[in-house]
Design a protein around this motif. Structure first.
Motif, PDB file in Angstrom:
ATOM      1  N   THR A 162       0.855  -1.184   0.000  1.00 13.42           N
ATOM      2  CA  THR A 162       0.000   0.000   0.000  1.00 13.42           C
ATOM      3  C   THR A 162       0.890   1.232   0.000  1.00 13.42           C
ATOM      4  N   ASN A 164       1.608   4.962   0.405  1.00 17.21           N
ATOM      5  CA  ASN A 164       1.149   6.192   1.030  1.00 17.21           C
ATOM      6  C   ASN A 164       2.238   7.260   0.910  1.00 17.21           C
ATOM      7  N   HIS A 166       3.787  10.999  -0.145  1.00 18.32           N
ATOM      8  CA  HIS A 166       3.685  12.024  -1.192  1.00 18.32           C
ATOM      9  C   HIS A 166       4.986  12.002  -1.986  1.00 18.32           C
ATOM     10  N   ASN A 170       7.849   8.241  -0.182  1.00 16.76           N
ATOM     11  CA  ASN A 170       6.999   7.090  -0.455  1.00 16.76           C
ATOM     12  C   ASN A 170       6.997   6.188   0.773  1.00 16.76           C
ATOM     13  N   ASN A 205       5.874  -0.225   7.850  1.00 11.25           N
ATOM     14  CA  ASN A 205       5.889   0.881   6.896  1.00 11.25           C
ATOM     15  C   ASN A 205       7.329   1.162   6.501  1.00 11.25           C
ATOM     16  N   GLN A 240      -1.378   5.637  -7.939  1.00  6.25           N
ATOM     17  CA  GLN A 240      -1.696   6.809  -7.123  1.00  6.25           C
ATOM     18  C   GLN A 240      -1.460   6.463  -5.651  1.00  6.25           C
ATOM     19  N   PHE A 241      -1.174   7.477  -4.846  1.00  6.93           N
ATOM     20  CA  PHE A 241      -1.021   7.263  -3.411  1.00  6.93           C
ATOM     21  C   PHE A 241      -2.329   6.738  -2.824  1.00  6.93           C
ATOM     22  N   SER A 242      -2.200   5.895  -1.797  1.00  6.91           N
ATOM     23  CA  SER A 242      -3.290   5.219  -1.092  1.00  6.91           C
ATOM     24  C   SER A 242      -3.781   3.973  -1.820  1.00  6.91           C
ATOM     25  N   GLN A 243      -3.205   3.640  -2.953  1.00  2.99           N
ATOM     26  CA  GLN A 243      -3.585   2.414  -3.643  1.00  2.99           C
ATOM     27  C   GLN A 243      -2.781   1.225  -3.123  1.00  2.99           C
ATOM     28  N   THR A 244      -3.381   0.031  -3.243  1.00  3.47           N
ATOM     29  CA  THR A 244      -2.735  -1.215  -2.809  1.00  3.47           C
ATOM     30  C   THR A 244      -2.546  -2.125  -4.013  1.00  3.47           C
TER      31      THR A 244
END
Length: 250
Positions: A162, A164, A166, A170, A205, A240-244
């Protein structure tokens, strides 16, 4: 082609065995429980997994004491445990349960180790999700002696990434890891870059400060038993950010 000698073969087998070994020695500890009967209070946590239901971990989870948590490096590891009936026959139930490490049980220096400070160093302790605890012990016991060991994690589907953060930051959450379960090292590669090591930010993370927007992304993941998998072009160039995204599995 040079012949393979028995010595060479045994050396290879020894190295392979060492690389993939998972210490499955039974050890002693204690267990308590938290999170309510539906384990809703276990969501979030110091491993960064967020919603444990949607991530596939369910209610068979546990928070680890500092001695076991290893600053988040143990997140994702799986433990088989059973109540020590010989030490506490009144409260123990037969059978075993396998849980995933998803949180930290913080120490409480204001309480003694044998009376409330269960997660204080150097104690090995599991604060289990209540539904998991009730598979091996009676609810009213509160705390029970257990024995536990590391076991391979069985997961459905591939390792999940995932993304996250910006640009230039990353932050990739790695979940659903099989095998040893706990991630030891991660590298990332954009379609226009070489392989770059990531650093652990917190829990599972992992961080990269490279600008990777507009590039397809590949990941290389090494777990604590020494095995490594490489998942090429897991995320397409228009990620895109927040995609898994899902890669290979151990």
């Amino acid at each position: 082609m040079a012949p393979v000698t028995l010595a060479t073969m045994f050396s290879f087998l020894w190295i392979a065995g060492a690389a993939y070994a998972l210490d499955s020695t039974w050890q002693s500890a204690h267990a308590t429980f938290y999170g309510g009967s539906d384990a809703s209070g276990t969501m979030g946590g110091a491993c960064g997994y967020g919603n444990l239901y949607s991530q596939g971990y369910g209610t068979n989870t546990a928070a680890l004491s500092t001695a076991l948590f290893n600053n988040g490096a143990t997140c994702g590891a799986c433990y088989q445990m059973k109540c020590n009936h010989h030490s506490d026959p009144q409260w123990c139930l037969p059978g075993t349960v396998t849980v995933t490490a998803t949180n930290l049980c913080p120490p409480n220096s204001a309480l003694p180790n044998d009376n409330g400070g269960w997660c204080n160093p150097p104690l090995q302790h599991f604060d289990m999700a209540q539904p998991a605890f009730q598979q091996i012990a009676i609810y009213r016991s509160g705390i029970v002696p257990i024995i536990f060991r590391r076991v391979p994690c069985m997961r459905k589907g591939g390792v999940r990434f995932t993304i996250n953060g910006h640009s230039y930051f990353n932050l990739v959450l790695i979940t659903n890891v099989g095998g040893a379960g706990d991630v030891e090292a991660v590298s990332i590669k954009g379609s226009n870059t070489g392989w770059q090591p990531m650093s652990r930010n917190w829990g599972q993370n992992w961080q990269s400060n490279s600008y990777l927007n507009g590039q397809s992304l590949s990941f290389q993941v090494t777990i604590s038993d020494g095995r490594t998998i490489t998942s090429y072009n897991v995320a397409p160039a228009n990620w895109q950010f927040s995609q898994t995204f899902e890669g290979h599995q151990f």
